[in-house]
Scaffold this motif. Structure first.
Motif, PDB file in Angstrom:
ATOM      1  N   GLY A 179     -12.127   4.653   7.169  1.00 17.27           N
ATOM      2  CA  GLY A 179     -12.482   3.296   7.553  1.00 17.27           C
ATOM      3  C   GLY A 179     -11.988   2.989   8.948  1.00 17.27           C
ATOM      4  N   CYS A 205       0.844  -1.195   0.000  1.00 21.13           N
ATOM      5  CA  CYS A 205       0.000   0.000   0.000  1.00 21.13           C
ATOM      6  C   CYS A 205       0.877   1.243   0.000  1.00 21.13           C
ATOM      7  CB  CYS A 205      -0.911  -0.003   1.225  1.00 21.13           C
ATOM      8  SG  CYS A 205      -1.930   1.485   1.366  1.00 21.13           S
ATOM      9  N   THR A 236     -16.195   6.425   1.322  1.00 24.28           N
ATOM     10  CA  THR A 236     -15.502   7.253   0.335  1.00 24.28           C
ATOM     11  C   THR A 236     -16.390   8.427  -0.053  1.00 24.28           C
ATOM     12  OG1 THR A 236     -14.546   5.223  -0.603  1.00 24.28           O
ATOM     13  CG2 THR A 236     -14.324   7.239  -1.903  1.00 24.28           C
ATOM     14  N   SER A 263      -6.099   6.149   4.961  1.00 21.40           N
ATOM     15  CA  SER A 263      -6.902   4.999   5.390  1.00 21.40           C
ATOM     16  C   SER A 263      -6.343   3.694   4.825  1.00 21.40           C
ATOM     17  CB  SER A 263      -8.356   5.174   4.948  1.00 21.40           C
ATOM     18  OG  SER A 263      -8.427   5.252   3.529  1.00 21.40           O
ATOM     19  N   GLY A 264      -5.151   3.756   4.226  1.00 16.64           N
ATOM     20  CA  GLY A 264      -4.604   2.615   3.511  1.00 16.64           C
ATOM     21  C   GLY A 264      -4.399   1.372   4.355  1.00 16.64           C
ATOM     22  N   SER A 302     -11.334   9.390   1.950  1.00 20.71           N
ATOM     23  CA  SER A 302     -11.500   7.975   2.234  1.00 20.71           C
ATOM     24  C   SER A 302     -11.388   7.773   3.740  1.00 20.71           C
ATOM     25  CB  SER A 302     -10.405   7.182   1.509  1.00 20.71           C
ATOM     26  OG  SER A 302     -10.431   5.831   1.859  1.00 20.71           O
ATOM     27  N   SER A 318      -8.507  -4.933   5.813  1.00 21.44           N
ATOM     28  CA  SER A 318      -9.798  -5.539   5.435  1.00 21.44           C
ATOM     29  C   SER A 318      -9.603  -6.564   4.321  1.00 21.44           C
ATOM     30  CB  SER A 318     -10.792  -4.450   4.997  1.00 21.44           C
ATOM     31  OG  SER A 318     -10.458  -3.905   3.731  1.00 21.44           O
ATOM     32  N   LEU A 319      -8.703  -6.272   3.384  1.00 21.12           N
ATOM     33  CA  LEU A 319      -8.406  -7.236   2.319  1.00 21.12           C
ATOM     34  C   LEU A 319      -7.745  -8.479   2.890  1.00 21.12           C
ATOM     35  CD1 LEU A 319      -7.022  -4.864  -0.464  1.00 21.12           C
ATOM     36  CD2 LEU A 319      -9.278  -5.934  -0.375  1.00 21.12           C
ATOM     37  N   SER A 358      -0.180   6.207   5.194  1.00 25.00           N
ATOM     38  CA  SER A 358      -0.711   4.850   5.387  1.00 25.00           C
ATOM     39  C   SER A 358       0.059   4.057   6.436  1.00 25.00           C
ATOM     40  CB  SER A 358      -0.708   4.082   4.063  1.00 25.00           C
ATOM     41  OG  SER A 358       0.604   3.861   3.597  1.00 25.00           O
ATOM     42  N   TYR A 390      -7.792  -0.312   4.893  1.00 24.37           N
ATOM     43  CA  TYR A 390      -8.247  -0.990   3.675  1.00 24.37           C
ATOM     44  C   TYR A 390      -7.430  -2.258   3.426  1.00 24.37           C
ATOM     45  CZ  TYR A 390     -11.608   2.474   2.045  1.00 24.37           C
ATOM     46  OH  TYR A 390     -12.725   3.269   1.908  1.00 24.37           O
ATOM     47  N   GLN A 439      -3.651   3.826  -1.836  1.00 23.73           N
ATOM     48  CA  GLN A 439      -4.525   4.399  -0.834  1.00 23.73           C
ATOM     49  C   GLN A 439      -3.669   5.141   0.166  1.00 23.73           C
ATOM     50  OE1 GLN A 439      -7.281   5.837  -0.200  1.00 23.73           O
ATOM     51  NE2 GLN A 439      -8.540   4.036  -0.632  1.00 23.73           N
ATOM     52  N   LEU A 448     -16.347   1.182   6.174  1.00 25.38           N
ATOM     53  CA  LEU A 448     -15.518   1.881   5.192  1.00 25.38           C
ATOM     54  C   LEU A 448     -16.346   2.921   4.458  1.00 25.38           C
ATOM     55  CD1 LEU A 448     -13.906  -1.350   3.710  1.00 25.38           C
ATOM     56  CD2 LEU A 448     -12.823   0.185   5.357  1.00 25.38           C
TER      57      LEU A 448
END
Length: 323
Positions: free
Chosen positions: A317, A80, A185, A115-116, A315, A122-123, A283, A119, A112, A183
């Motif tokens: 989250g 990221c 945007t 908030s990278g 963004s 979450s992935l 990030s 995110y 990102q 999350l």
């Protein structure tokens, strides 16, 4: 299978720019103490010739040195950054080779910012709990200072460079170690934190290609959006503020963080403020702050920790994790 954060490595480049240095070099009317009072930052680490992947490699090697045999177990790499080495190929592919990861390891980039980490986490949770991966390496690395105009005091006093490497793995447990995510945007805020003319789209009305930040607009966005985000995270977990043991928000600047702490009525001792010696590293700020809180023994195993990221995009989250 459940996903859990196992460990976090980090790296900060050796060059340091103190407030005193910036006042002298930029000829500011501010004093070093003025900068600290406005931002909560006394110094920031900045790259010289290093790129984001170089920082990421150093962070990952620190992680691997503490966890023998982990290198061979990584089966998914997420990189990221908003300051990747190349437009193409994906910097994650370069990192796979440099780090000596398996050829059977997937490797992707995500672009990102603040908030990278959320995110990426979450992935990682989704990949592990759907049995696509077992050991995910999430590297966040930023060299925002490469985008900053030398005399722009509004950005140069805030941003620094750095990287983290987070190991997320599967575990046989019915406990939820990484909770549900909230999350969001709002691309209407894209123009308020942007680098023009560094990609394929050329804006001929804007000649500058440095980082532009509209601080007041971002502050307003944060104060409106983040309390709602926190409320939604708590609702998803059927919790209250009092149920959370520790709060790690994106380390934007002390002014924003203190306003959020007051607005949310979080006890100061439970709210992380850790950017005095690093600045805002985008990030990488959340995982760095979390790991340093662990090292200070402020965060202990079994505690419920709320993680919240917000900024460029717009963004945002967040989630609740348990180590």
């Amino acid at each position: 299978m459940k996903a859990v954060i196992q460990d976090i490595g980090y790296y900060l480049p050796p060059k340091v720019e103190t407030n005193e240095y910036l006042v002298d070099e930029m000829g500011l009317s501010w004093t070093a103490d003025d900068i600290f009072k406005k931002t909560g930052i006394k110094q920031r680490h900045v790259v010289e010739d290093e790129c984001a992947s170089d920082l990421g490699v150093s962070a990952a090697e620190e992680l691997f040195n503490r966890n023998k045999g982990l290198r061979e177990q990584i089966d998914y790499l997420i990189f990221c950054s908003q300051s990747s080495d190349y437009v193409l190929p994906a910097t994650a592919c370069v990192l796979q080779k440099t780090l000596g990861l398996s050829k059977y390891c997937a490797a992707i980039d995500i672009n990102q910012g603040c908030s990278g980490f959320i995110y990426g986490l979450s992935l990682a949770k989704g990949l592990i709990e759907s049995c696509v991966a077992t050991n995910v390496l999430l590297i966040t690395a930023e060299t925002y200072t490469k985008y900053i105009q030398k005399m722009d005091k509004s950005t140069r006093t805030i941003f620094g460079d750095g990287a983290t490497a987070t190991w997320i793995s599967s575990c046989n447990s019915e406990d939820e170690y990484i909770g549900s995510f909230v999350l969001g945007t709002d691309g209407r805020g894209a123009e308020n934190l942007i680098v023009h003319n560094r990609g394929a789209r050329i804006d001929r009305e804007v000649e500058d290609n440095h980082l532009f930040m509209d601080g007041p607009e971002i502050f307003q966005f944060t104060l409106i959006t983040i309390p709602k985000l926190v409320k939604n995270i708590l609702a998803k977990g059927n919790m209250t503020i009092d149920d959370i043991d520790y709060f790690v928000f994106h380390q934007a600047n002390a002014f924003i963080l203190k306003h959020l702490c007051t607005k949310l009525k979080v006890p100061k001792e439970k709210f992380c403020l850790d950017l005095e010696n690093t600045g805002n590293i985008v990030s990488a700020s959340i995982p760095l702050a979390l790991q340093r809180a662990i090292e200070r023994n402020e965060v202990k195993r079994g505690m419920k920790i709320m993680l919240v990221g917000f900024g460029v995009g717009y963004s945002w989250g967040g989630c609740i994790v348990k180590l």
